[in-house]
Design an enzyme around this catalytic site. Structure first.
Site, short mmCIF file in Angstrom:
data_model
loop_
_atom_site.label_atom_id
_atom_site.label_comp_id
_atom_site.label_asym_id
_atom_site.label_seq_id
_atom_site.Cartn_x
_atom_site.Cartn_y
_atom_site.Cartn_z
CB SER A 58 19.17 -25.53 -2.79
OG SER A 58 20.29 -24.81 -3.22
CE LYS B 74 16.26 -23.79 0.76
NZ LYS B 74 17.13 -24.00 -0.41
CE LYS C 68 23.25 -25.68 -2.31
NZ LYS C 68 24.39 -24.77 -2.25
P1 NAD Z 1 16.50 -15.05 -1.86
O1 NAD Z 1 15.46 -15.27 -0.83
O2 NAD Z 1 17.43 -13.89 -1.73
O3 NAD Z 1 15.80 -14.95 -3.33
C1 NAD Z 1 14.68 -15.66 -3.75
C2 NAD Z 1 13.90 -14.80 -4.74
O4 NAD Z 1 12.78 -15.57 -5.22
C3 NAD Z 1 13.33 -13.53 -4.11
O5 NAD Z 1 13.66 -12.40 -4.88
C4 NAD Z 1 11.82 -13.78 -4.10
O6 NAD Z 1 11.04 -12.62 -4.24
C5 NAD Z 1 11.67 -14.69 -5.31
N1 NAD Z 1 10.42 -15.47 -5.29
C6 NAD Z 1 9.92 -16.22 -4.29
N2 NAD Z 1 8.76 -16.78 -4.66
C7 NAD Z 1 8.52 -16.37 -5.93
C8 NAD Z 1 7.49 -16.60 -6.86
N3 NAD Z 1 6.44 -17.37 -6.55
N4 NAD Z 1 7.57 -16.01 -8.07
C9 NAD Z 1 8.63 -15.23 -8.40
N5 NAD Z 1 9.65 -14.97 -7.56
C10 NAD Z 1 9.58 -15.53 -6.34
O7 NAD Z 1 17.31 -16.42 -1.98
P2 NAD Z 1 18.77 -16.65 -2.59
O8 NAD Z 1 19.78 -16.51 -1.51
O9 NAD Z 1 18.91 -15.91 -3.86
O10 NAD Z 1 18.67 -18.23 -2.89
C11 NAD Z 1 17.94 -18.77 -3.99
C12 NAD Z 1 18.21 -20.27 -4.04
O11 NAD Z 1 19.61 -20.49 -4.20
C13 NAD Z 1 17.79 -21.01 -2.77
O12 NAD Z 1 17.31 -22.29 -3.08
C14 NAD Z 1 19.11 -21.12 -2.00
O13 NAD Z 1 19.11 -22.22 -1.11
C15 NAD Z 1 20.10 -21.30 -3.15
N6 NAD Z 1 21.47 -20.86 -2.86
C16 NAD Z 1 21.72 -19.69 -2.21
C17 NAD Z 1 23.05 -19.33 -1.94
C18 NAD Z 1 23.39 -18.05 -1.19
O14 NAD Z 1 24.54 -17.91 -0.76
N7 NAD Z 1 22.46 -17.12 -1.01
C19 NAD Z 1 24.09 -20.17 -2.33
C20 NAD Z 1 23.81 -21.33 -3.03
C21 NAD Z 1 22.49 -21.67 -3.29
#
Ligand code: NAD
Length: 294
Positions: free
Chosen positions: A95, A238, A170
């Site tokens: 997102s 965010k 979104k």
């Molecule tokens: P999270 O923080 O659990 O996961 C993010 C991952 O990205 C981590 O494993 C981190 O190590 C990795 N990462 C960060 N920088 C990196 C890089 N430079 N290279 C490689 N890997 C890297 O977040 P999440 O909850 O999985 O969310 C991910 C996305 O999905 C976000 O944009 C969030 O807003 C969206 N989202 C999350 C949910 C939810 O319920 N968690 C629901 C819908 C959408």
């Protein structure tokens, strides 16, 4: 079956990879956190040593990263753009702000790489079930090429318009969720203070007009005092920052979003940034000096 690259193996990325594996795809994964890579490798994915390796080997690369700066870092500077063959599809499911998606797409276009912005809704439970809602922006022909693969992770995949349209959709979703949790917290605290059981209130109203997917998912967590993420307050901050910035750019005032943002800021300042966003209830608990519980 297709060899798919997947970068970003957090709360969402891990179960999404597992559903691609279940559908029979080969998945090459990368994350900066080794434990997250190990988790999906033990489920059958292959671990890549670098982003460059993913870019060289895969014609479809899915990214699931925290925000725009990380997507730019991975796609523009980290090795995707430099190493991917022309015609590679980058399907970004993070997102991010629509303006950033447009910026990344323009840079990809110059190299013949096809970039789509395709965030999701549904959270961890639907990522595990493979029933996410995906909202896609960008070239419709490219979308049609990958639609079937994406279907392994989703119950609904909708093409919303030009590049950035998925991200804008979104933002709308995130405004509605934040305001819905705030409304639920405010209303349930009223019941708590008035001596009416919040559990009974939930039973009584969940099937009526005020009922919602948000209410069904978050009220049981609030009643248990369980604020384990799920979707972290820091991530919702965010999203609302991206919504406010976009609203200001396009001339759409967002007064209630601004209020919800300050509630989230208060919670983060109090050390709750890593709590689930259902912890908005804690803000009301502080205001009223009581807890919303069974
Ligand atoms: P999270 O923080 O659990 O996961 C993010 C991952 O990205 C981590 O494993 C981190 O190590 C990795 N990462 C960060 N920088 C990196 C890089 N430079 N290279 C490689 N890997 C890297 O977040 P999440 O909850 O999985 O969310 C991910 C996305 O999905 C976000 O944009 C969030 O807003 C969206 N989202 C999350 C949910 C939810 O319920 N968690 C629901 C819908 C959408």
């Amino acid at each position: 079956m297709m060899k798919i690259g997947f970068i970003g193996l957090g709360i969402m990325g891990k179960p999404m990879v597992k559903n691609l594996l279940k559908a029979g795809h080969e998945v090459l994964v990368y994350d900066i956190i080794a434990a997250n890579v190990e988790d999906v490798v033990s489920a059958g994915a292959k671990g890549a040593a670098s982003i460059a390796e993913v870019a060289k080997e895969c014609k479809l690369i899915i990214t699931m990263l925290p925000n725009g700066p990380q997507v730019k870092e991975v796609v523009l500077e980290g090795g995707v753009l430099e190493n991917a063959a022309s015609g590679t599809v980058v399907f970004d499911m993070s997102s991010i702000a629509p303006g950033v998606a447009q910026e990344i797409c323009a840079a990809c276009d110059k190299k013949g790489i096809k970039y789509l912005d395709a965030p999701v809704s549904g959270g961890e439970p639907k990522a595990i079930d493979g029933t996410l809602s995906v909202m896609v922006g960008g070239c419709e022909n490219t979308f049609n090429q990958v639609r079937e693969v994406i279907g392994a992770m989703a119950a609904s995949v909708v093409h919303c318009g030009e590049i950035g349209a998925g991200s804008t959709t979104k933002l709308a979703n995130q405004i509605i969720v934040a305001l819905n949790i705030s409304a639920v917290s405010e209303a349930f605290m009223l019941c708590q203070k008035a001596g009416v059981s919040p559990e009974k209130v939930f039973d009584a109203i969940k099937g009526g007009l005020a009922g919602s997917t948000v209410m069904n998912a978050k009220v049981p967590m609030i009643l248990d005092g369980n604020f384990k993420p799920g979707f972290k307050i820091d991530l919702h901050i965010k999203d609302l920052a991206n919504a406010l910035e976009t609203g200001h750019q396009v001339g759409s005032p967002l007064p209630f979003t601004a209020a919800a943002m300050e509630i989230l800021q208060n919670l983060r300042a109090g050390g709750c940034g890593q709590n689930d966003h259902s912890a908005i209830a804690k803000y009301y608990e502080k205001l009223a000096g009581d807890e919303i519980r069974k």
